[in-house]
Design a protein around this motif. Structure first.
Motif, mmCIF file in Angstrom:
data_model
loop_
_atom_site.group_PDB
_atom_site.id
_atom_site.type_symbol
_atom_site.label_atom_id
_atom_site.label_comp_id
_atom_site.label_asym_id
_atom_site.label_seq_id
_atom_site.Cartn_x
_atom_site.Cartn_y
_atom_site.Cartn_z
ATOM 1 N N GLU A 111 -20.489 -45.938 7.489
ATOM 2 C CA GLU A 111 -20.387 -46.596 6.821
ATOM 3 C C GLU A 111 -19.993 -48.132 7.866
ATOM 4 O OE1 GLU A 111 -16.693 -47.872 4.094
ATOM 5 O OE2 GLU A 111 -16.485 -45.797 5.160
ATOM 6 N N LEU A 112 -19.522 -48.283 8.983
ATOM 7 C CA LEU A 112 -19.526 -48.813 10.117
ATOM 8 C C LEU A 112 -20.634 -49.683 10.242
ATOM 9 C CD1 LEU A 112 -16.857 -49.925 11.321
ATOM 10 C CD2 LEU A 112 -17.387 -48.766 13.817
ATOM 11 N N GLU A 113 -21.656 -48.602 10.447
ATOM 12 C CA GLU A 113 -23.233 -49.517 10.670
ATOM 13 C C GLU A 113 -23.031 -50.530 9.440
ATOM 14 O OE1 GLU A 113 -22.299 -46.860 11.026
ATOM 15 O OE2 GLU A 113 -21.758 -46.711 13.647
ATOM 16 N N GLU A 114 -23.056 -49.452 8.236
ATOM 17 C CA GLU A 114 -24.006 -50.863 7.203
ATOM 18 C C GLU A 114 -22.758 -52.088 7.246
ATOM 19 O OE1 GLU A 114 -23.262 -47.588 4.308
ATOM 20 O OE2 GLU A 114 -25.238 -46.788 4.589
ATOM 21 N N LEU A 115 -21.495 -51.480 6.891
ATOM 22 C CA LEU A 115 -20.481 -52.616 6.693
ATOM 23 C C LEU A 115 -20.246 -53.480 7.712
ATOM 24 C CD1 LEU A 115 -17.010 -50.745 6.026
ATOM 25 C CD2 LEU A 115 -18.667 -52.220 4.093
ATOM 26 N N GLU A 116 -20.663 -53.509 9.155
ATOM 27 C CA GLU A 116 -21.535 -55.268 10.361
ATOM 28 C C GLU A 116 -22.196 -55.183 9.134
ATOM 29 O OE1 GLU A 116 -21.352 -52.520 13.566
ATOM 30 O OE2 GLU A 116 -19.074 -52.627 14.132
ATOM 31 N N GLU A 117 -23.705 -54.419 8.780
ATOM 32 C CA GLU A 117 -24.888 -55.289 8.113
ATOM 33 C C GLU A 117 -24.244 -56.319 7.161
ATOM 34 O OE1 GLU A 117 -29.393 -54.250 7.333
ATOM 35 O OE2 GLU A 117 -28.045 -53.118 7.704
ATOM 36 N N THR A 118 -23.067 -55.467 6.730
ATOM 37 C CA THR A 118 -23.766 -56.476 5.219
ATOM 38 C C THR A 118 -22.567 -57.312 5.846
ATOM 39 O OG1 THR A 118 -23.248 -54.498 3.753
ATOM 40 C CG2 THR A 118 -22.324 -56.467 3.080
ATOM 41 N N PHE A 119 -21.242 -57.447 6.389
ATOM 42 C CA PHE A 119 -20.897 -59.277 7.160
ATOM 43 C C PHE A 119 -21.640 -59.903 7.707
ATOM 44 C CE2 PHE A 119 -17.597 -60.543 9.855
ATOM 45 C CZ PHE A 119 -16.776 -61.157 9.541
ATOM 46 N N GLU A 120 -22.045 -59.624 8.811
ATOM 47 C CA GLU A 120 -23.332 -60.119 8.990
ATOM 48 C C GLU A 120 -24.164 -61.300 7.764
ATOM 49 O OE1 GLU A 120 -23.496 -60.899 11.921
ATOM 50 O OE2 GLU A 120 -21.856 -60.456 12.561
ATOM 51 N N GLN A 121 -24.902 -60.548 7.222
ATOM 52 C CA GLN A 121 -25.866 -61.101 6.178
ATOM 53 C C GLN A 121 -24.400 -62.152 5.124
ATOM 54 O OE1 GLN A 121 -27.393 -58.076 3.881
ATOM 55 N NE2 GLN A 121 -28.900 -57.662 5.330
ATOM 56 N N LEU A 122 -23.452 -61.300 4.692
ATOM 57 C CA LEU A 122 -22.764 -62.323 3.661
ATOM 58 C C LEU A 122 -22.089 -63.604 4.601
ATOM 59 C CD1 LEU A 122 -20.948 -60.444 1.545
ATOM 60 C CD2 LEU A 122 -22.488 -61.517 1.263
ATOM 61 N N ASN A 123 -22.169 -63.456 6.290
ATOM 62 C CA ASN A 123 -21.020 -64.339 6.661
ATOM 63 C C ASN A 123 -21.609 -65.346 7.036
ATOM 64 O OD1 ASN A 123 -18.574 -65.798 7.731
ATOM 65 N ND2 ASN A 123 -19.689 -64.596 10.014
ATOM 66 N N ASN A 124 -23.523 -65.161 7.045
ATOM 67 C CA ASN A 124 -24.290 -66.509 7.344
ATOM 68 C C ASN A 124 -25.274 -66.320 6.284
ATOM 69 O OD1 ASN A 124 -24.039 -66.533 10.244
ATOM 70 N ND2 ASN A 124 -24.206 -64.148 10.272
ATOM 71 N N VAL A 125 -24.992 -66.586 5.381
ATOM 72 C CA VAL A 125 -25.850 -67.100 4.060
ATOM 73 C C VAL A 125 -26.323 -67.880 4.352
ATOM 74 C CG1 VAL A 125 -23.579 -67.510 2.040
ATOM 75 C CG2 VAL A 125 -26.297 -66.464 1.280
ATOM 76 N N GLU A 126 -26.047 -69.232 4.229
ATOM 77 C CA GLU A 126 -26.988 -70.327 4.015
ATOM 78 C C GLU A 126 -27.506 -70.648 5.096
ATOM 79 O OE1 GLU A 126 -23.776 -73.364 4.528
ATOM 80 O OE2 GLU A 126 -21.966 -73.322 2.513
ATOM 81 N N GLU A 127 -27.057 -69.423 6.413
ATOM 82 C CA GLU A 127 -28.767 -70.151 7.260
ATOM 83 C C GLU A 127 -29.630 -69.371 6.967
ATOM 84 O OE1 GLU A 127 -29.311 -69.405 12.076
ATOM 85 O OE2 GLU A 127 -26.694 -68.833 11.464
ATOM 86 N N ILE A 128 -29.416 -67.763 6.881
ATOM 87 C CA ILE A 128 -30.302 -66.925 6.183
ATOM 88 C C ILE A 128 -31.087 -67.931 4.576
ATOM 89 C CG2 ILE A 128 -30.490 -65.025 5.056
ATOM 90 C CD1 ILE A 128 -28.781 -63.832 6.250
ATOM 91 N N GLN A 129 -30.976 -68.663 4.175
ATOM 92 C CA GLN A 129 -31.259 -68.682 2.843
ATOM 93 C C GLN A 129 -31.945 -70.321 3.681
ATOM 94 O OE1 GLN A 129 -28.362 -70.435 0.563
ATOM 95 N NE2 GLN A 129 -28.056 -68.589 -1.017
ATOM 96 N N GLU A 130 -31.997 -70.935 4.114
ATOM 97 C CA GLU A 130 -32.182 -72.410 4.894
ATOM 98 C C GLU A 130 -33.504 -72.151 5.830
ATOM 99 O OE1 GLU A 130 -31.602 -75.265 7.908
ATOM 100 O OE2 GLU A 130 -29.450 -74.604 7.227
ATOM 101 N N LYS A 131 -33.384 -70.609 6.425
ATOM 102 C CA LYS A 131 -34.604 -70.420 7.285
ATOM 103 C C LYS A 131 -35.378 -69.163 6.027
ATOM 104 C CE LYS A 131 -32.754 -71.586 10.884
ATOM 105 N NZ LYS A 131 -33.824 -73.062 11.067
ATOM 106 N N LEU A 132 -35.091 -68.969 5.745
ATOM 107 C CA LEU A 132 -35.645 -67.860 4.461
ATOM 108 C C LEU A 132 -37.067 -69.312 3.900
ATOM 109 C CD1 LEU A 132 -33.947 -65.293 3.309
ATOM 110 C CD2 LEU A 132 -35.955 -64.980 4.322
ATOM 111 N N SER A 133 -36.244 -70.444 3.643
ATOM 112 C CA SER A 133 -37.253 -71.389 2.600
ATOM 113 C C SER A 133 -38.346 -71.577 3.211
ATOM 114 C CB SER A 133 -36.077 -71.914 1.899
ATOM 115 O OG SER A 133 -35.115 -71.873 0.487
#
Length: 551
Positions: free
Chosen positions: A205-227
């Motif tokens: 569970e810890l590894e899954e949570l860390e991955e989710t946290f990184e995604q949610l905490n960097n959502v704007e940058e992820i959207q920008e780069k994906l776009s």
């Protein structure tokens, strides 16, 4: 039963071998002839400490060996406990080496002096005037009383129960002692367990949570780069996908001219399909990436909780926390059950006590019935030995506490003369009286128990006439049930022996040696006559000796 005795290089004995038979065996000899040496050798054989100075020739070994018939003594369990081979004809050997060290053997197996002594106590019982104080001990008096009352089975059951009771009481005391400590630890352990249980731990569970946290905490940058990545691929005129499509079409037109171009065309087509699929996936991923402050907060809180638990328990992973949780569950469960365990042990202790009380009462009643019989028989025997006014007063009290052989307290009092107050044997009986009392007790015991070989060492000192004959008759009676050896100065006892040995000194090569030989009838007549009349034997002494021997 002692079948044979061999003594080599001991004190004044150079080499002595003798065989013994059943019944009453008498040993006589002048004072200083060496009768005490025989007892000293037997003492070594039975486990007494060796004295190197008792070795005759210090350059050679001293060897004392005895053969015993043990088939009627029920000693199989002793041999098993000592890890020894059981033989109905058992041989005991004691060696004193020139170095002063000693060794002991039972059936050729080396043993400790403790083991040798334990077996010796079951094979030979030596009594002298100096050892008669044993009769005054409460422990010995109980042994006599229990032999007459046939309580052996009940006492063995009682002893097993008492051993169990002591073990259970020790367990109970330990639990009760630790109960308060358990209580102090319980609150802390329960708190830790609650934390881990409420966390509902899951491996990975810890590894899954860390991955989710990184995604949610960097959502704007992820959207920008994906776009940006998607725009580069899908732009209408300059997009990588459109440019690739043009190249694909051009190669398709000329693919028929050469197999190489055809292969390149196919590869270009594959790349186009893969890039198109990537653009679709990028679009899907972009649509799925959304800002979720609430989920971000929950994820962060969960991560903080798990990391705090890991730090608190010095664990690196969730997988390491799970056995810690299980260990805490065991501790808490044990603490919660300690009261139940104590209650169960209390019930067990009470049940054992109830059984011991029943056994103790049965033992008491049997002893109470046998006690008058013991005192009556003993008074009759002492009367025949010249103590006509000797009486005993014996009382048995059932106590509250559990003793080693029941709950009885025995008061065994003695009075030697009319009008004298009763008192404990060791305080009111003389040495001579104690000797006769011991003889009487052994005579009674011989009718109720299988006794070891009994050796009397001049306990007849100070006795003569009719009393001497009564003592001789008593020893004869005892010898019907066991082997009796009497070292004596009394002609009456010597004449009663079924075997008669003489101890004497002999000078050989300017050295004095102690000898022991079995006397024939004529030699016995002469020996007993000398005991009556001294070295200058009269005709009347010879006649008296013949009459004592019934020859």
């Amino acid at each position: 039963m002692l079948k044979g005795l061999s003594i080599q290089n001991f004190a004044l004995i150079d080499n002595l071998k003798v065989s013994f038979d059943t019944g009453l065996i008498t040993i006589t000899g002048e004072t200083g002839a060496g009768k005490s040496l025989l007892l000293g050798a037997l003492g070594l054989l039975l486990g007494k400490r060796a004295d190197p100075s008792s070795v005759k020739d210090s350059s050679k070994k001293c060897i004392i060996e005895g053969s015993f018939d043990v088939q009627y003594y029920e000693l199989q369990s002793f041999f098993e406990d000592e890890d020894l081979d059981y033989e109905s004809q058992t041989i005991i050997r004691r060696e004193i080496l020139p170095s002063g060290k000693s060794r002991a053997f039972i059936n050729d197996t080396p043993v400790t002096l403790q083991s040798l002594s334990a077996l010796g106590d079951k094979l030979i019982d030596i009594h002298s005037q100096h050892q008669t104080l044993q009769v005054a001990s409460t422990e010995f008096q109980f042994e006599v009383l229990d032999a007459l009352s046939a309580t052996e089975r009940e006492i063995q059951s009682y002893k097993r129960g008492l051993s169990l009771l002591k073990r259970k009481e020790k367990e109970l005391a330990t639990l009760q002692h630790n109960k308060e400590q358990f209580k102090k630890e319980y609150d802390y352990n329960f708190h830790l367990l609650q934390e881990l249980q409420e966390a509902k731990l899951k491996e990975g569970e810890l590894e899954e949570l860390e991955e989710t946290f990184e995604q949610l905490n960097n959502v704007e940058e992820i959207q920008e780069k994906l776009s940006e990545a998607l725009a580069v691929i899908t732009a209408e005129q300059l997009g990588a996908l459109e440019q690739l499509n043009i190249s694909k079409l051009n190669l398709a037109k000329i693919s028929g001219f050469s197999s190489t171009i055809s292969a390149l065309s196919e590869r270009m087509h594959s790349v186009y399909i893969e890039l198109d699929d990537i653009s679709t996936s990028l679009q899907n991923e972009l649509e799925n990436v959304e800002a979720d402050p609430e989920l971000l907060q929950k994820t962060e809180d969960r991560l903080n909780l798990l990391n705090n638990l890991l730090a608190k328990h010095s664990a690196a992973t969730i997988a390491e926390l799970i056995p810690i949780r299980e260990e805490l569950q065991d501790k808490v469960a044990k603490t919660e059950s300690v009261s139940e365990d104590i209650e169960q042990l209390v019930n067990e202790v009470n049940e054992i006590k109830s059984q011991l009380d029943a056994l103790s009462l049965k033992i008491h009643e049997k002893r109470k019935t046998a006690l008058p019989k013991l005192t009556k028989e003993l008074e009759e025997i002492l009367g025949s030995l010249g103590m006509v006014n000797a009486t005993f007063k014996a009382d048995l009290y059932l106590k509250e506490q559990y003793l080693s052989n029941g709950k009885d307290e025995l008061e065994f009092l003695f009075s030697a003369n009319k009008g004298t107050a009763y008192g404990p044997l060791k305080k009111v009986a003389s040495g001579g009286e104690l000797s006769r009392i011991m003889l009487g007790i052994k005579a009674i015991l011989s009718d109720y128990a299988k006794l070891p070989t009994l050796i009397f060492d001049e306990i007849d000192t100070g006795v003569s006439g009719e009393i001497a004959q009564k003592m001789a008759d008593l020893m004869k009676r005892m010898s019907k049930n066991l082997q009796v050896v009497s070292i004596t100065h009394l002609p009456q006892i010597a004449a009663n022996g079924e075997s008669h040995f003489k101890v004497y000194k002999e000078d050989v090569d300017n050295q004095t040696t102690t000898r022991l030989r079995l006397l024939n009838n004529e030699e016995r007549i002469r020996e007993i006559a000398e005991m009556i009349d001294g070295k200058n034997v009269s005709d009347s002494a010879l006649v008296h000796a013949r009459s004592l021997l019934h020859i």
